[in-house]
Design a protein around this motif. Structure first.
Motif, PDB file in Angstrom:
ATOM      1  N   ARG A   1      64.714  46.314  17.314  1.00 40.06           N
ATOM      2  CA  ARG A   1      63.354  46.840  17.454  1.00 40.06           C
ATOM      3  C   ARG A   1      62.805  46.555  18.843  1.00 40.06           C
ATOM      4  NH1 ARG A   1      58.585  44.496  13.732  1.00 40.06           N
ATOM      5  NH2 ARG A   1      59.012  42.680  15.044  1.00 40.06           N
TER       6      ARG A   1
ATOM      7  N   THR B   1      65.002  44.815   6.946  1.00 39.78           N
ATOM      8  CA  THR B   1      64.648  44.729   8.363  1.00 39.78           C
ATOM      9  C   THR B   1      65.749  45.317   9.226  1.00 39.78           C
ATOM     10  OG1 THR B   1      63.334  42.736   7.956  1.00 39.78           O
ATOM     11  CG2 THR B   1      64.010  43.149  10.226  1.00 39.78           C
TER      12      THR B   1
ATOM     13  N   ASP C   1      65.768  49.142   8.816  1.00 45.26           N
ATOM     14  CA  ASP C   1      64.598  49.773   9.435  1.00 45.26           C
ATOM     15  C   ASP C   1      64.769  49.979  10.938  1.00 45.26           C
ATOM     16  OD1 ASP C   1      63.054  50.182   7.186  1.00 45.26           O
ATOM     17  OD2 ASP C   1      61.868  48.353   7.421  1.00 45.26           O
ATOM     18  N   HIS C   2      65.573  49.137  11.589  1.00 43.66           N
ATOM     19  CA  HIS C   2      65.558  49.124  13.050  1.00 43.66           C
ATOM     20  C   HIS C   2      66.913  49.345  13.720  1.00 43.66           C
ATOM     21  CE1 HIS C   2      61.427  47.928  12.754  1.00 43.66           C
ATOM     22  NE2 HIS C   2      61.737  46.848  12.078  1.00 43.66           N
TER      23      HIS C   2
END
Length: 288
Positions: free
Chosen positions: A148, A184, A187-188
Motif C-alpha cells: 500500500r 490486508t 486488499d493491497h
C-alpha cells in the motif's frame, strides 16, 4: 440508522485528553480536527529502535523495549495515516523485517526475545525450534501495508511469495487474526486478478473464521471498500454500526472486549480503539 452527533464526538475528544496516549491524541487531531501530520510522526519516533523496528509498547500488550514484528505494522498504519508512505522509516522497517525473516520469506508472529519482557500471556513463542518459522500473521499484514505504501523494498518479493504459497496451498487452520492478515494482503497486493481469484476461492473459509470472542464484523470491514466488507451482508454491517454507536461509554470512549492483564493497557487500548471506532463510523457514513 444511528449516527454519532457532534456532542458525542466532543465527549470522545475529552476522553482522549484525559486517557489517551500522546500518539492517539495527535491521531484524533489529525483525523477530526484538521491537525497536522507532524505531531503524529514525532510521537511515533519515540517508539522506534535503532534496528528500524518498533517496541516500547507501541503494541500495548508488548511492554518490552525491543523490536517485534507486530509493532512494525502499527507503525506502517500510523505512517500511512499521516501521509508519510515515503518516509525513510518505511525503508527502515523493511530492513528490520529482512533481519528477522525466517526461511521461506515469512516473519514469525513473535520473536524469542519476548520471553524476557513483560507481556500479555497470549504473546508466547515456542521453546523449540530456536528460530521460530514465518507465519501468515503478521507477514501478510506487513506485506500488504508495504505494498500500500508503494514500497519497493527487497523484503517484499520473498514475503509476497510466502503469502501466495500460504493462500494457494493446502487449506490451513485459520484464526481471526489470520483472516485479518490475509484480507490486508489481498486488499493491497499489486496483482489484482490473482487477489480476486484467491478471495473468491477462500471467501467461505474466511467468512467462517471472521469472528472471535472479541472480534465483530467491523474489525474485518472497517471501511466500505475492501474484501472484508464482502464477507458480510448489508444487514449485518448496519446492525454492527448501530451497536457501535450505542457502545460509546459514559466517559466518551469505547472499551475493548479482550482481557486486561495490567491496568495501563486498558487506557492505551481504549484510546487507540476510540480513534479507530470514530474512523470506522465516519467511513461508513455514521457521523452527523
Amino acid at each position: 440508522m444511528k449516527t454519532l452527533d457532534d456532542a458525542a464526538l466532543e465527549r470522545a475528544a475529552e476522553f482522549l485528553r484525559l486517557n489517551g496516549r500522546l500518539i492517539d491524541r495527535h491521531r484524533f487531531a489529525l483525523h477530526f480536527r484538521g491537525g497536522p501530520a507532524g505531531p503524529v510522526l514525532a510521537a511515533l519516533r519515540a517508539y522506534e529502535n535503532p534496528d528500524g523496528g518498533y517496541g516500547h509498547a507501541l503494541e500495548p500488550d508488548l511492554r518490552g523495549e525491543g523490536s517485534q514484528p507486530v509493532p512494525a505494522q502499527h507503525a506502517l498504519e500510523f505512517l500511512h495515516e499521516a501521509g508519510a508512505d515515503d518516509d525513510p522509516a518505511v525503508t527502515r522497517i523493511g530492513d528490520y523485517l529482512t533481519s528477522i525473516t525466517a526461511a521461506g520469506g515469512g516473519v514469525p508472529f513473535v520473536l524469542p526475545s519476548v520471553r524476557g519482557t513483560p507481556r500479555a500471556p497470549w504473546w508466547q513463542t515456542p521453546q523449540t525450534p530456536a528460530d521460530p518459522p514465518g507465519a501468515v500473521n503478521p507477514t501478510a499484514t506487513l506485506a500488504g501495508l508495504l505494498h500500500r505504501a508503494g514500497s519497493r523494498h527487497p523484503w517484499l518479493g520473498p514475503a509476497t511469495d510466502f503469502c501466495w504459497r500460504h493462500l494457494e496451498g493446502p487449506g490451513a487452520d485459520l484464526g481471526a487474526y489470520d483472516v485479518l492478515a490475509i484480507l490486508t494482503f489481498l486488499d493491497h497486493v499489486p496483482d489484482r486478478d490473482r487477489a480476486e481469484a484467491a478471495f473468491t476461492r477462500l471467501r467461505d473459509a474466511l467468512a467462517a473464521h471472521a469472528h472471535s470472542d472479541h472480534h465483530g464484523p467491523l474489525d474485518f470491514a472497517p471501511r466500505p471498500a475492501g474484501y472484508g466488507r464482502r464477507l458480510f451482508t448489508g444487514e449485518t454491517v448496519d446492525a454492527a454500526l448501530d451497536a457501535l454507536v450505542d457502545a460509546q461509554a459514559d466517559d466518551g470512549g469505547w472499551d475493548v472486549a479482550f482481557p486486561i492483564w495490567t491496568p495501563i493497557t486498558r487506557h492505551e487500548w481504549r484510546g487507540f480503539t476510540t480513534v479507530e471506532t470514530l474512523r470506522t463510523l465516519r467511513a461508513h457514513g455514521r457521523m452527523s
